[in-house]
Motif scaffolding. Structure first.
Motif, PDB file in Angstrom:
ATOM      1  N   UNK A   1       5.176  66.236 -80.694  1.00  0.00           N
ATOM      2  CA  UNK A   1       4.704  65.048 -81.024  1.00  0.00           C
ATOM      3  C   UNK A   1       4.539  64.642 -79.850  1.00  0.00           C
ATOM      4  N   UNK A   2       5.471  65.387 -78.771  1.00  0.00           N
ATOM      5  CA  UNK A   2       4.442  64.438 -77.132  1.00  0.00           C
ATOM      6  C   UNK A   2       3.604  65.673 -76.491  1.00  0.00           C
ATOM      7  N   UNK A   3       2.559  66.693 -77.330  1.00  0.00           N
ATOM      8  CA  UNK A   3       2.061  67.680 -76.561  1.00  0.00           C
ATOM      9  C   UNK A   3       0.351  66.751 -76.025  1.00  0.00           C
ATOM     10  N   UNK A   4       0.089  66.148 -77.084  1.00  0.00           N
ATOM     11  CA  UNK A   4      -1.062  65.484 -76.799  1.00  0.00           C
ATOM     12  C   UNK A   4      -1.103  64.513 -75.861  1.00  0.00           C
ATOM     13  N   UNK A   5      -0.246  63.635 -75.507  1.00  0.00           N
ATOM     14  CA  UNK A   5      -0.548  62.764 -74.293  1.00  0.00           C
ATOM     15  C   UNK A   5      -0.061  63.139 -72.732  1.00  0.00           C
ATOM     16  N   UNK A   6       1.194  64.247 -73.210  1.00  0.00           N
ATOM     17  CA  UNK A   6       1.057  64.925 -71.831  1.00  0.00           C
ATOM     18  C   UNK A   6       0.637  66.285 -71.504  1.00  0.00           C
TER      19      UNK A   6
ATOM     20  N   UNK B   1       4.878  70.099 -64.524  1.00  0.00           N
ATOM     21  CA  UNK B   1       4.755  71.999 -64.754  1.00  0.00           C
ATOM     22  C   UNK B   1       6.169  72.343 -64.406  1.00  0.00           C
ATOM     23  N   UNK B   2       6.551  72.990 -65.163  1.00  0.00           N
ATOM     24  CA  UNK B   2       7.551  74.144 -64.134  1.00  0.00           C
ATOM     25  C   UNK B   2       6.971  75.110 -63.492  1.00  0.00           C
ATOM     26  N   UNK B   3       7.664  75.983 -62.761  1.00  0.00           N
ATOM     27  CA  UNK B   3       7.271  77.827 -61.931  1.00  0.00           C
ATOM     28  C   UNK B   3       6.668  78.430 -62.606  1.00  0.00           C
ATOM     29  N   UNK B   4       6.672  77.865 -64.131  1.00  0.00           N
ATOM     30  CA  UNK B   4       6.231  78.874 -64.577  1.00  0.00           C
ATOM     31  C   UNK B   4       4.518  78.619 -64.889  1.00  0.00           C
ATOM     32  N   UNK B   5       4.201  77.164 -64.533  1.00  0.00           N
ATOM     33  CA  UNK B   5       3.329  76.753 -65.117  1.00  0.00           C
ATOM     34  C   UNK B   5       3.032  75.803 -67.062  1.00  0.00           C
ATOM     35  N   UNK B   6       4.697  75.758 -66.941  1.00  0.00           N
ATOM     36  CA  UNK B   6       4.833  75.430 -68.397  1.00  0.00           C
ATOM     37  C   UNK B   6       5.575  73.926 -68.331  1.00  0.00           C
ATOM     38  N   UNK B   7       5.209  72.836 -69.704  1.00  0.00           N
ATOM     39  CA  UNK B   7       5.400  71.889 -69.826  1.00  0.00           C
ATOM     40  C   UNK B   7       6.506  71.418 -70.622  1.00  0.00           C
ATOM     41  N   UNK B   8       7.910  70.850 -70.343  1.00  0.00           N
ATOM     42  CA  UNK B   8       9.353  70.723 -71.070  1.00  0.00           C
ATOM     43  C   UNK B   8       9.127  69.228 -71.682  1.00  0.00           C
ATOM     44  N   UNK B   9       8.710  68.622 -72.937  1.00  0.00           N
ATOM     45  CA  UNK B   9       8.940  67.462 -74.254  1.00  0.00           C
ATOM     46  C   UNK B   9       9.725  67.965 -75.139  1.00  0.00           C
ATOM     47  N   UNK B  10      10.149  66.860 -75.451  1.00  0.00           N
ATOM     48  CA  UNK B  10      11.178  66.885 -76.629  1.00  0.00           C
ATOM     49  C   UNK B  10      10.977  67.212 -77.897  1.00  0.00           C
ATOM     50  N   UNK B  11       9.711  67.113 -78.509  1.00  0.00           N
ATOM     51  CA  UNK B  11       8.906  67.112 -79.480  1.00  0.00           C
ATOM     52  C   UNK B  11       7.767  67.900 -79.336  1.00  0.00           C
TER      53      UNK B  11
END
Length: 233
Positions: A184-189, A172-182
Protein backbone atom coordinates in the motif's frame (compact mmCIF):
# COMPACT_ATOMS: atom_id res chain seq x y z
CA UNK A 1 18.73 -8.08 -2.37
CA UNK A 2 22.24 -9.48 -2.41
CA UNK A 3 22.78 -13.04 -1.24
CA UNK A 4 26.30 -12.92 0.19
CA UNK A 5 25.80 -16.28 1.82
CA UNK A 6 24.31 -19.14 -0.18
CA UNK A 7 22.13 -21.42 1.96
CA UNK A 8 19.65 -24.24 1.40
CA UNK A 9 16.78 -22.15 2.75
CA UNK A 10 16.09 -19.94 -0.26
CA UNK A 11 14.90 -20.22 -3.84
CA UNK A 12 17.15 -17.74 -5.62
CA UNK A 13 18.53 -17.20 -9.09
CA UNK A 14 22.31 -17.36 -9.03
CA UNK A 15 25.18 -17.20 -11.48
CA UNK A 16 27.72 -20.02 -11.27
CA UNK A 17 31.31 -19.50 -12.33
CA UNK A 18 30.72 -21.43 -15.57
CA UNK A 19 27.52 -19.92 -16.93
CA UNK A 20 24.24 -18.07 -16.35
CA UNK A 21 20.89 -19.19 -15.02
CA UNK A 22 21.01 -21.53 -12.05
CA UNK A 23 18.12 -21.96 -9.66
CA UNK A 24 18.97 -23.00 -6.10
CA UNK A 25 16.64 -25.37 -4.25
CA UNK A 26 16.35 -26.60 -0.66
CA UNK A 27 17.30 -30.24 -0.30
CA UNK A 28 19.09 -32.32 2.30
CA UNK A 29 22.61 -32.98 1.04
CA UNK A 30 23.58 -36.66 0.58
CA UNK A 31 26.29 -38.15 2.75
CA UNK A 32 28.85 -38.18 -0.10
CA UNK A 33 28.39 -34.45 -0.93
CA UNK A 34 30.52 -31.64 0.55
CA UNK A 35 29.20 -30.23 3.82
CA UNK A 36 28.37 -26.89 2.14
CA UNK A 37 26.90 -28.42 -1.03
CA UNK A 38 23.70 -27.01 -2.51
CA UNK A 39 21.38 -28.65 -5.05
CA UNK A 40 21.01 -26.57 -8.20
CA UNK A 41 19.21 -26.74 -11.51
CA UNK A 42 20.89 -24.99 -14.42
CA UNK A 43 18.19 -23.65 -16.74
CA UNK A 44 20.65 -22.96 -19.55
CA UNK A 45 22.11 -26.49 -19.61
CA UNK A 46 19.16 -28.42 -18.21
CA UNK A 47 21.37 -30.14 -15.64
CA UNK A 48 20.95 -30.63 -11.91
CA UNK A 49 23.72 -31.43 -9.48
CA UNK A 50 25.22 -30.86 -6.04
CA UNK A 51 27.73 -28.00 -6.07
CA UNK A 52 29.83 -26.58 -3.26
CA UNK A 53 28.43 -23.20 -2.21
CA UNK A 54 31.92 -21.69 -2.50
CA UNK A 55 31.83 -22.39 -6.26
CA UNK A 56 28.70 -20.29 -6.80
CA UNK A 57 28.52 -16.56 -7.26
CA UNK A 58 25.34 -15.00 -5.87
CA UNK A 59 23.56 -12.46 -8.07
CA UNK A 60 21.04 -9.72 -7.26
CA UNK A 61 18.24 -11.07 -9.45
CA UNK A 62 14.81 -11.21 -7.90
CA UNK A 63 13.23 -14.68 -8.09
CA UNK A 64 10.68 -15.21 -10.84
CA UNK A 65 7.94 -17.83 -10.77
CA UNK A 66 9.27 -21.29 -9.84
CA UNK A 67 10.50 -23.58 -12.60
CA UNK A 68 8.64 -26.76 -13.52
CA UNK A 69 11.20 -29.57 -13.58
CA UNK A 70 10.93 -33.11 -14.87
CA UNK A 71 11.12 -35.68 -12.09
CA UNK A 72 14.15 -37.96 -12.28
CA UNK A 73 14.17 -39.67 -8.88
CA UNK A 74 11.85 -42.50 -9.89
CA UNK A 75 8.91 -41.47 -7.71
CA UNK A 76 6.69 -39.89 -10.39
CA UNK A 77 3.16 -41.19 -10.97
CA UNK A 78 3.74 -41.06 -14.72
CA UNK A 79 6.08 -39.49 -17.26
CA UNK A 80 4.08 -36.24 -17.26
CA UNK A 81 4.65 -35.47 -13.58
CA UNK A 82 6.54 -32.27 -12.79
CA UNK A 83 8.00 -30.72 -9.65
CA UNK A 84 8.86 -27.23 -8.42
CA UNK A 85 10.20 -25.52 -5.31
CA UNK A 86 8.47 -22.58 -3.64
CA UNK A 87 9.77 -20.84 -0.50
CA UNK A 88 12.14 -23.74 0.13
CA UNK A 89 9.52 -26.51 -0.13
CA UNK A 90 9.02 -29.22 -2.73
CA UNK A 91 5.78 -29.63 -4.70
CA UNK A 92 4.71 -32.19 -7.32
CA UNK A 93 2.21 -31.60 -10.14
CA UNK A 94 0.44 -34.52 -11.82
CA UNK A 95 -2.50 -34.72 -14.22
CA UNK A 96 -5.62 -36.85 -13.83
CA UNK A 97 -4.69 -39.19 -16.68
CA UNK A 98 -1.45 -40.98 -17.56
CA UNK A 99 -1.23 -39.22 -20.95
CA UNK A 100 -0.89 -35.81 -19.28
CA UNK A 101 -4.41 -34.59 -20.08
CA UNK A 102 -7.10 -33.62 -17.61
CA UNK A 103 -6.99 -31.37 -14.59
CA UNK A 104 -3.77 -31.11 -12.58
CA UNK A 105 -3.29 -31.68 -8.86
CA UNK A 106 -0.46 -30.26 -6.74
CA UNK A 107 0.99 -32.10 -3.75
CA UNK A 108 3.41 -30.87 -1.11
CA UNK A 109 6.22 -33.38 -0.49
CA UNK A 110 7.64 -33.33 3.04
CA UNK A 111 11.24 -34.40 3.67
CA UNK A 112 9.95 -37.67 5.15
CA UNK A 113 8.02 -38.36 1.93
CA UNK A 114 4.56 -37.42 3.23
CA UNK A 115 2.37 -36.16 0.39
CA UNK A 116 -0.35 -33.55 1.06
CA UNK A 117 -2.66 -32.33 -1.71
CA UNK A 118 -2.79 -28.53 -1.77
CA UNK A 119 -4.40 -27.72 -5.15
CA UNK A 120 -7.02 -29.45 -7.32
CA UNK A 121 -8.47 -29.13 -10.81
CA UNK A 122 -6.03 -26.78 -12.54
CA UNK A 123 -6.13 -26.92 -16.34
CA UNK A 124 -2.42 -27.64 -16.91
CA UNK A 125 0.92 -27.98 -15.10
CA UNK A 126 1.93 -24.33 -15.48
CA UNK A 127 -1.40 -23.00 -14.27
CA UNK A 128 -1.27 -25.35 -11.29
CA UNK A 129 2.21 -24.15 -10.36
CA UNK A 130 1.29 -20.45 -10.65
CA UNK A 131 -1.90 -20.90 -8.62
CA UNK A 132 -0.02 -22.77 -5.88
CA UNK A 133 2.85 -20.27 -5.65
CA UNK A 134 0.39 -17.37 -5.49
CA UNK A 135 -1.75 -19.08 -2.85
CA UNK A 136 1.27 -19.89 -0.67
CA UNK A 137 2.37 -16.24 -0.68
CA UNK A 138 -1.19 -15.04 0.03
CA UNK A 139 -1.74 -17.48 2.89
CA UNK A 140 1.46 -16.43 4.62
CA UNK A 141 0.32 -12.81 4.48
CA UNK A 142 -3.15 -13.75 5.80
CA UNK A 143 -1.73 -15.90 8.58
CA UNK A 144 0.39 -13.03 9.85
CA UNK A 145 2.54 -13.31 12.95
CA UNK A 146 5.87 -15.04 12.41
CA UNK A 147 4.74 -16.14 8.93
CA UNK A 148 4.16 -12.56 7.73
CA UNK A 149 6.71 -10.73 5.56
CA UNK A 150 9.23 -8.59 7.43
CA UNK A 151 9.24 -6.11 4.55
CA UNK A 152 8.54 -5.72 0.83
CA UNK A 153 11.25 -5.14 -1.75
CA UNK A 154 10.10 -2.95 -4.66
CA UNK A 155 11.59 -3.24 -8.14
CA UNK A 156 10.60 -1.41 -11.32
CA UNK A 157 9.93 -3.19 -14.63
CA UNK A 158 9.85 -1.85 -18.18
CA UNK A 159 7.15 -2.80 -20.71
CA UNK A 160 9.04 -6.01 -21.49
CA UNK A 161 9.19 -6.77 -17.74
CA UNK A 162 12.95 -6.24 -17.70
CA UNK A 163 14.15 -5.18 -14.20
CA UNK A 164 14.94 -1.51 -13.67
CA UNK A 165 17.13 0.10 -11.00
CA UNK A 166 15.64 3.26 -9.45
CA UNK A 167 19.06 4.58 -8.47
CA UNK A 168 17.91 8.23 -8.57
CA UNK A 169 15.37 7.66 -5.79
CA UNK A 170 16.73 9.04 -2.49
CA UNK A 171 15.64 5.92 -0.56
CA UNK A 172 16.85 3.30 -3.06
CA UNK A 173 19.35 0.70 -1.86
CA UNK A 174 22.58 -0.22 -3.67
CA UNK A 175 20.59 -2.31 -6.17
CA UNK A 176 18.16 0.51 -6.96
CA UNK A 177 15.29 -1.09 -5.05
CA UNK A 178 12.96 0.38 -2.44
CA UNK A 179 12.00 -1.10 0.93
CA UNK A 180 8.44 -0.69 2.24
CA UNK A 181 6.35 -2.19 5.04
CA UNK A 182 3.43 -3.06 2.72
CA UNK A 183 2.44 -2.78 -0.96
CA UNK A 184 0.00 0.00 0.00
CA UNK A 185 2.99 2.32 0.50
CA UNK A 186 4.31 1.86 -3.05
CA UNK A 187 2.22 4.50 -4.95
CA UNK A 188 3.33 7.32 -2.65
CA UNK A 189 6.89 6.01 -2.42
CA UNK A 190 7.47 5.99 -6.20
CA UNK A 191 5.88 9.36 -7.04
CA UNK A 192 8.18 11.28 -9.38
CA UNK A 193 10.08 8.15 -10.43
CA UNK A 194 8.85 7.66 -13.99
CA UNK A 195 12.16 6.37 -15.38
CA UNK A 196 14.84 4.07 -14.03
CA UNK A 197 18.07 2.38 -15.15
CA UNK A 198 18.18 -0.85 -17.15
CA UNK A 199 21.51 -2.68 -17.06
CA UNK A 200 22.51 -5.27 -19.66
CA UNK A 201 23.77 -8.18 -17.57
CA UNK A 202 26.17 -9.31 -20.31
CA UNK A 203 27.70 -6.02 -21.54
CA UNK A 204 27.11 -3.91 -18.42
CA UNK A 205 25.68 -1.10 -20.57
CA UNK A 206 23.04 1.06 -18.86
CA UNK A 207 20.06 2.88 -20.41
CA UNK A 208 17.16 4.86 -18.91
CA UNK A 209 13.71 3.42 -19.55
CA UNK A 210 10.17 4.29 -18.54
CA UNK A 211 8.81 2.27 -15.62
CA UNK A 212 5.81 0.22 -16.79
CA UNK A 213 5.03 -1.48 -13.47
CA UNK A 214 6.31 -1.92 -9.92
CA UNK A 215 6.72 -5.32 -8.30
CA UNK A 216 6.53 -5.48 -4.49
CA UNK A 217 8.12 -8.76 -3.32
CA UNK A 218 7.37 -10.03 0.22
CA UNK A 219 10.58 -10.84 2.10
CA UNK A 220 10.37 -13.27 5.01
CA UNK A 221 12.47 -13.59 8.15
CA UNK A 222 14.34 -16.62 6.76
CA UNK A 223 15.42 -14.62 3.68
CA UNK A 224 13.02 -16.29 1.26
CA UNK A 225 10.99 -14.18 -1.18
CA UNK A 226 7.39 -14.79 -2.27
CA UNK A 227 5.41 -13.89 -5.37
CA UNK A 228 5.13 -10.12 -5.90
CA UNK A 229 2.18 -7.75 -5.84
CA UNK A 230 2.05 -6.04 -9.26
CA UNK A 231 1.17 -2.36 -9.68
CA UNK A 232 1.02 -0.32 -12.87
CA UNK A 233 3.25 2.75 -12.80
Amino acid sequence: MRYDEVTNDMDVRITPTDGFGVVLHKRTAPADAPADAVFVYNNSRGTREWIAAADLEASNHMPALPYLLKITDGTEHNEHDRMFWCLGREYRVHSMWADGTGGCTVEHIAEDGTRTTVMYGQRDHQTAMIATATAITAMRAIEGGEAAPVEYLVEGKDKNLFPLRATSHPEADEDGRLHVASPAEVPDKVKGTERAIARDFITGKETRRRVYQWNAYPVYADGSIGQPTLMRA
